[in-house]
Design a protein around this motif. Structure first.
Motif, PDB file in Angstrom:
ATOM      1  N   THR A  31       0.827  -1.207   0.000  1.00  0.00           N
ATOM      2  CA  THR A  31       0.000   0.000   0.000  1.00  0.00           C
ATOM      3  C   THR A  31       0.860   1.256   0.000  1.00  0.00           C
ATOM      4  O   THR A  31       0.564   2.216  -0.731  1.00  0.00           O
ATOM      5  CB  THR A  31      -0.960  -0.011   1.201  1.00  0.00           C
ATOM      6  N   LEU A  32       1.924   1.266   0.781  1.00  0.00           N
ATOM      7  CA  LEU A  32       2.815   2.439   0.798  1.00  0.00           C
ATOM      8  C   LEU A  32       3.465   2.665  -0.563  1.00  0.00           C
ATOM      9  O   LEU A  32       3.564   3.804  -1.037  1.00  0.00           O
ATOM     10  CB  LEU A  32       3.884   2.286   1.878  1.00  0.00           C
ATOM     11  N   ILE A  33       3.900   1.594  -1.211  1.00  0.00           N
ATOM     12  CA  ILE A  33       4.493   1.716  -2.547  1.00  0.00           C
ATOM     13  C   ILE A  33       3.474   2.306  -3.518  1.00  0.00           C
ATOM     14  O   ILE A  33       3.781   3.226  -4.282  1.00  0.00           O
ATOM     15  CB  ILE A  33       5.003   0.347  -3.038  1.00  0.00           C
ATOM     16  N   ASN A  34       2.255   1.798  -3.485  1.00  0.00           N
ATOM     17  CA  ASN A  34       1.222   2.297  -4.384  1.00  0.00           C
ATOM     18  C   ASN A  34       0.859   3.751  -4.097  1.00  0.00           C
ATOM     19  O   ASN A  34       0.650   4.532  -5.033  1.00  0.00           O
ATOM     20  CB  ASN A  34      -0.019   1.400  -4.309  1.00  0.00           C
ATOM     21  N   LEU A  35       0.787   4.125  -2.839  1.00  0.00           N
ATOM     22  CA  LEU A  35       0.505   5.521  -2.504  1.00  0.00           C
ATOM     23  C   LEU A  35       1.621   6.442  -2.988  1.00  0.00           C
ATOM     24  O   LEU A  35       1.347   7.544  -3.487  1.00  0.00           O
ATOM     25  CB  LEU A  35       0.293   5.679  -1.002  1.00  0.00           C
ATOM     26  N   LEU A  36       2.863   6.003  -2.865  1.00  0.00           N
ATOM     27  CA  LEU A  36       3.994   6.796  -3.339  1.00  0.00           C
ATOM     28  C   LEU A  36       3.907   7.005  -4.852  1.00  0.00           C
ATOM     29  O   LEU A  36       4.020   8.137  -5.337  1.00  0.00           O
ATOM     30  CB  LEU A  36       5.311   6.116  -2.967  1.00  0.00           C
ATOM     31  N   PHE A  37       3.686   5.932  -5.597  1.00  0.00           N
ATOM     32  CA  PHE A  37       3.608   6.047  -7.049  1.00  0.00           C
ATOM     33  C   PHE A  37       2.404   6.877  -7.484  1.00  0.00           C
ATOM     34  O   PHE A  37       2.486   7.646  -8.441  1.00  0.00           O
ATOM     35  CB  PHE A  37       3.578   4.653  -7.697  1.00  0.00           C
ATOM     36  N   THR A  38       1.282   6.736  -6.778  1.00  0.00           N
ATOM     37  CA  THR A  38       0.107   7.537  -7.101  1.00  0.00           C
ATOM     38  C   THR A  38       0.373   9.012  -6.831  1.00  0.00           C
ATOM     39  O   THR A  38      -0.003   9.874  -7.634  1.00  0.00           O
ATOM     40  CB  THR A  38      -1.115   7.056  -6.296  1.00  0.00           C
ATOM     41  N   GLY A  39       1.050   9.317  -5.727  1.00  0.00           N
ATOM     42  CA  GLY A  39       1.392  10.707  -5.426  1.00  0.00           C
ATOM     43  C   GLY A  39       2.301  11.315  -6.476  1.00  0.00           C
ATOM     44  O   GLY A  39       2.097  12.460  -6.907  1.00  0.00           O
ATOM     45  N   VAL A  40       3.297  10.549  -6.896  1.00  0.00           N
ATOM     46  CA  VAL A  40       4.198  11.033  -7.949  1.00  0.00           C
ATOM     47  C   VAL A  40       3.424  11.234  -9.247  1.00  0.00           C
ATOM     48  O   VAL A  40       3.610  12.239  -9.946  1.00  0.00           O
ATOM     49  CB  VAL A  40       5.381  10.067  -8.142  1.00  0.00           C
ATOM     50  N   ALA A  41       2.542  10.321  -9.579  1.00  0.00           N
ATOM     51  CA  ALA A  41       1.748  10.442 -10.807  1.00  0.00           C
ATOM     52  C   ALA A  41       0.838  11.662 -10.757  1.00  0.00           C
ATOM     53  O   ALA A  41       0.713  12.390 -11.754  1.00  0.00           O
ATOM     54  CB  ALA A  41       0.916   9.177 -11.030  1.00  0.00           C
ATOM     55  N   LEU A  42       0.237  11.932  -9.606  1.00  0.00           N
ATOM     56  CA  LEU A  42      -0.603  13.122  -9.469  1.00  0.00           C
ATOM     57  C   LEU A  42       0.221  14.395  -9.599  1.00  0.00           C
ATOM     58  O   LEU A  42      -0.221  15.366 -10.231  1.00  0.00           O
ATOM     59  CB  LEU A  42      -1.350  13.093  -8.138  1.00  0.00           C
ATOM     60  N   ALA A  43       1.403  14.397  -9.011  1.00  0.00           N
ATOM     61  CA  ALA A  43       2.281  15.565  -9.139  1.00  0.00           C
ATOM     62  C   ALA A  43       2.700  15.778 -10.589  1.00  0.00           C
ATOM     63  O   ALA A  43       2.768  16.915 -11.068  1.00  0.00           O
ATOM     64  CB  ALA A  43       3.509  15.391  -8.246  1.00  0.00           C
ATOM     65  N   MET A  44       2.950  14.699 -11.297  1.00  0.00           N
ATOM     66  CA  MET A  44       3.318  14.797 -12.712  1.00  0.00           C
ATOM     67  C   MET A  44       2.158  15.361 -13.527  1.00  0.00           C
ATOM     68  O   MET A  44       2.350  16.225 -14.386  1.00  0.00           O
ATOM     69  CB  MET A  44       3.728  13.425 -13.249  1.00  0.00           C
ATOM     70  N   ALA A  45       0.962  14.871 -13.260  1.00  0.00           N
ATOM     71  CA  ALA A  45      -0.212  15.361 -13.986  1.00  0.00           C
ATOM     72  C   ALA A  45      -0.478  16.830 -13.669  1.00  0.00           C
ATOM     73  O   ALA A  45      -0.843  17.600 -14.554  1.00  0.00           O
ATOM     74  CB  ALA A  45      -1.428  14.512 -13.644  1.00  0.00           C
ATOM     75  N   ALA A  46      -0.262  17.220 -12.413  1.00  0.00           N
ATOM     76  CA  ALA A  46      -0.483  18.612 -12.012  1.00  0.00           C
ATOM     77  C   ALA A  46       0.546  19.559 -12.618  1.00  0.00           C
ATOM     78  O   ALA A  46       0.280  20.745 -12.779  1.00  0.00           O
ATOM     79  CB  ALA A  46      -0.475  18.733 -10.491  1.00  0.00           C
ATOM     80  N   SER A  47       1.712  19.027 -12.952  1.00  0.00           N
ATOM     81  CA  SER A  47       2.762  19.884 -13.523  1.00  0.00           C
ATOM     82  C   SER A  47       2.751  19.846 -15.052  1.00  0.00           C
ATOM     83  O   SER A  47       3.748  20.146 -15.688  1.00  0.00           O
ATOM     84  CB  SER A  47       4.129  19.491 -12.982  1.00  0.00           C
ATOM     85  N   ASP A  48       1.618  19.470 -15.610  1.00  0.00           N
ATOM     86  CA  ASP A  48       1.399  19.483 -17.064  1.00  0.00           C
ATOM     87  C   ASP A  48       2.313  18.562 -17.849  1.00  0.00           C
ATOM     88  O   ASP A  48       2.569  18.811 -19.027  1.00  0.00           O
ATOM     89  CB  ASP A  48       1.483  20.916 -17.612  1.00  0.00           C
ATOM     90  N   LEU A  49       2.786  17.509 -17.233  1.00  0.00           N
ATOM     91  CA  LEU A  49       3.496  16.475 -17.986  1.00  0.00           C
ATOM     92  C   LEU A  49       2.457  15.634 -18.718  1.00  0.00           C
ATOM     93  O   LEU A  49       1.279  15.637 -18.354  1.00  0.00           O
ATOM     94  CB  LEU A  49       4.336  15.615 -17.049  1.00  0.00           C
ATOM     95  N   PRO A  50       2.853  14.925 -19.746  1.00  0.00           N
ATOM     96  CA  PRO A  50       1.871  14.121 -20.480  1.00  0.00           C
ATOM     97  C   PRO A  50       1.138  13.139 -19.565  1.00  0.00           C
ATOM     98  O   PRO A  50       1.742  12.469 -18.723  1.00  0.00           O
ATOM     99  CB  PRO A  50       2.725  13.366 -21.508  1.00  0.00           C
ATOM    100  N   ILE A  51      -0.171  13.085 -19.733  1.00  0.00           N
ATOM    101  CA  ILE A  51      -0.997  12.229 -18.891  1.00  0.00           C
ATOM    102  C   ILE A  51      -0.640  10.763 -19.062  1.00  0.00           C
ATOM    103  O   ILE A  51      -0.769   9.964 -18.129  1.00  0.00           O
ATOM    104  CB  ILE A  51      -2.501  12.492 -19.148  1.00  0.00           C
ATOM    105  N   GLU A  52      -0.149  10.395 -20.248  1.00  0.00           N
ATOM    106  CA  GLU A  52       0.261   9.012 -20.481  1.00  0.00           C
ATOM    107  C   GLU A  52       1.436   8.638 -19.584  1.00  0.00           C
ATOM    108  O   GLU A  52       1.507   7.524 -19.075  1.00  0.00           O
ATOM    109  CB  GLU A  52       0.649   8.796 -21.949  1.00  0.00           C
ATOM    110  N   LEU A  53       2.355   9.577 -19.387  1.00  0.00           N
ATOM    111  CA  LEU A  53       3.501   9.336 -18.517  1.00  0.00           C
ATOM    112  C   LEU A  53       3.050   9.201 -17.065  1.00  0.00           C
ATOM    113  O   LEU A  53       3.512   8.317 -16.341  1.00  0.00           O
ATOM    114  CB  LEU A  53       4.523  10.467 -18.674  1.00  0.00           C
TER     115      LEU A  53
END
Length: 95
Positions: A31-53
């Motif tokens: 669960t901690l690993i998944n929360l970390l990756f989800t947080g990074v993915a949300l930060a990436m999406a918020a910073s206008d990186l490609p949604i696919e990435l």
């Protein structure tokens, strides 16, 4: 490399007690690993990186998650652990 091979092979061969596999490896660490990756993915999406990435980062732990669920199902476990592992997989994949 040997330590990680032992980690995976021990779980695959049901040589780890269910309480460690289910509660520590899956529920806590997984669960901690998944929360970390989800947080990074949300930060990436918020910073206008490609949604696919961002989606790729979010789903990166999926092979590990599938391995943990399969390892639980390979154990001589109760049906409760098996179905709970599937519920956990659905939760961490969707959230």
């Amino acid at each position: 490399m040997q330590a990680s091979a032992g980690f995976f092979s021990d779980r695959w061969r049901a040589q780890v007690p269910m309480r460690l596999l289910f509660w520590r490896d899956m529920v806590v660490v997984g669960t901690l690993i998944n929360l970390l990756f989800t947080g990074v993915a949300l930060a990436m999406a918020a910073s206008d990186l490609p949604i696919e990435l961002a989606a790729a980062v979010h789903f990166a732990p999926l092979p590990y998650n599938l391995f943990l669920v399969a390892a639980v199902w390979r154990q001589p476990a109760s049906a409760v652990h098996r179905w709970a592992s599937l519920a956990w997989l659905a939760f961490v994949t969707l959230v």
